[in-house]
Design a protein around this motif. Structure first.
Motif, short mmCIF file in Angstrom:
data_model
loop_
_atom_site.label_atom_id
_atom_site.label_comp_id
_atom_site.label_asym_id
_atom_site.label_seq_id
_atom_site.Cartn_x
_atom_site.Cartn_y
_atom_site.Cartn_z
N VAL A 181 0.84 -1.20 0.00
CA VAL A 181 0.00 0.00 0.00
C VAL A 181 0.87 1.25 0.00
O VAL A 181 0.61 2.21 -0.73
N VAL A 182 1.92 1.25 0.81
CA VAL A 182 2.83 2.40 0.88
C VAL A 182 3.49 2.64 -0.49
O VAL A 182 3.53 3.78 -0.98
N ALA A 183 3.97 1.58 -1.11
CA ALA A 183 4.61 1.71 -2.43
C ALA A 183 3.61 2.22 -3.46
O ALA A 183 3.91 3.11 -4.26
N PHE A 184 2.42 1.66 -3.45
CA PHE A 184 1.37 2.02 -4.40
C PHE A 184 0.96 3.48 -4.26
O PHE A 184 1.02 4.26 -5.21
N LEU A 185 0.53 3.87 -3.05
CA LEU A 185 0.07 5.24 -2.84
C LEU A 185 1.20 6.25 -2.97
O LEU A 185 1.01 7.35 -3.50
N GLY A 186 2.38 5.88 -2.49
CA GLY A 186 3.52 6.77 -2.60
C GLY A 186 3.88 7.06 -4.04
O GLY A 186 4.20 8.20 -4.40
N ASN A 187 3.84 6.05 -4.88
CA ASN A 187 4.19 6.25 -6.28
C ASN A 187 3.17 7.12 -7.00
O ASN A 187 3.54 7.99 -7.79
N ILE A 188 1.90 6.91 -6.73
CA ILE A 188 0.88 7.75 -7.37
C ILE A 188 1.07 9.21 -6.93
O ILE A 188 1.06 10.13 -7.76
N THR A 189 1.27 9.42 -5.65
CA THR A 189 1.44 10.77 -5.11
C THR A 189 2.66 11.46 -5.71
O THR A 189 2.58 12.61 -6.15
N THR A 190 3.79 10.77 -5.73
CA THR A 190 5.00 11.40 -6.24
C THR A 190 4.92 11.62 -7.75
O THR A 190 5.49 12.59 -8.26
N GLY A 191 4.22 10.76 -8.46
CA GLY A 191 4.05 10.97 -9.90
C GLY A 191 3.33 12.28 -10.19
O GLY A 191 3.74 13.06 -11.05
N LEU A 192 2.24 12.51 -9.46
CA LEU A 192 1.51 13.76 -9.62
C LEU A 192 2.38 14.96 -9.26
O LEU A 192 2.39 15.99 -9.95
N PHE A 193 3.15 14.82 -8.17
CA PHE A 193 4.03 15.91 -7.74
C PHE A 193 5.10 16.22 -8.79
O PHE A 193 5.29 17.38 -9.16
N TRP A 194 5.80 15.19 -9.27
CA TRP A 194 6.90 15.43 -10.20
C TRP A 194 6.41 15.97 -11.53
O TRP A 194 7.09 16.80 -12.15
N HIS A 195 5.23 15.56 -11.96
CA HIS A 195 4.73 16.13 -13.20
C HIS A 195 4.39 17.61 -13.02
O HIS A 195 4.74 18.44 -13.87
N ALA A 196 3.74 17.95 -11.92
CA ALA A 196 3.41 19.36 -11.66
C ALA A 196 4.69 20.19 -11.56
O ALA A 196 4.76 21.32 -12.08
N HIS A 197 5.71 19.63 -10.93
CA HIS A 197 6.99 20.32 -10.80
C HIS A 197 7.63 20.54 -12.17
O HIS A 197 8.10 21.65 -12.47
N ALA A 198 7.62 19.54 -13.02
CA ALA A 198 8.21 19.66 -14.35
C ALA A 198 7.38 20.58 -15.24
O ALA A 198 7.95 21.32 -16.06
N ALA A 199 6.07 20.57 -15.09
CA ALA A 199 5.20 21.38 -15.94
C ALA A 199 5.44 22.87 -15.75
O ALA A 199 5.26 23.66 -16.69
N ARG A 200 5.87 23.25 -14.57
CA ARG A 200 6.15 24.68 -14.33
C ARG A 200 7.25 25.20 -15.25
O ARG A 200 7.30 26.39 -15.54
#
Length: 156
Positions: free
Chosen positions: A13-32
């Motif tokens: 669960v930690v790996a699953f939820l962590g990966n989804i969360t960080t994916g959204l974060f890194w895309h938003a960070h790169a999109a800037r």
């Protein structure tokens, strides 16, 4: 044995939820940056991390969860918090397969094309990215609801 199976389930669960969360974060960070090369690289990393963390996380969640429930003599379809967690987890999986994966590939292709041609049309990319972020948030919030059900174990 029950606690070991539960540990496998929780780690997944930690790996699953962590990966989804960080994916959204890194895309938003790169999109800037609006840099198509960086966006293509980021989307490639997100797609790869899904293969390394999200998909194995799903497998670990299911195997660990079903095995722990079986070992603990919990009737899966007659235990409300387990049943409803499976429902929201399935919704998340359908969103991932039917919405997110195709959008991720489209975003990566748009960014790669923009990086190669030097003519990146960010507005079109951004419109698609907003759809990906909305579906990604739903795909994250549904298993978080399942996590709440699993921890609180309400009588449903």
């Amino acid at each position: 044995m029950y606690l070991l199976l539960k540990l496998v389930h929780v780690i997944a669960v930690v790996a699953f939820l962590g990966n989804i969360t960080t994916g959204l974060f890194w895309h938003a960070h790169a999109a800037r940056t609006r840099d198509p090369k960086l966006l293509a690289h980021t989307m490639d990393g997100i797609i790869r991390s899904d293969r390394l963390f999200t998909i194995p996380g799903v497998i670990g969640i299911l195997i660990g969860g079903f095995a722990a429930a079986d070992y603990g003599s919990l009737p899966i379809l007659r235990t409300g918090w387990i049943l409803w967690t499976l429902v929201v987890f399935s919704v998340s999986g359908l969103i991932f397969m039917l919405r997110l994966v195709p959008l991720q590939r489209q975003l990566r292709a748009l960014a790669e094309a923009g990086a190669q041609s030097g003519a990146f049309e960010y507005a079109g990319y951004h419109a698609l990215a907003v759809r990906w972020e909305v579906w990604g948030a739903i795909a994250l919030l549904t298993p978080v609801a399942g996590l709440v059900l699993m921890v609180l174990k309400p009588h449903l």
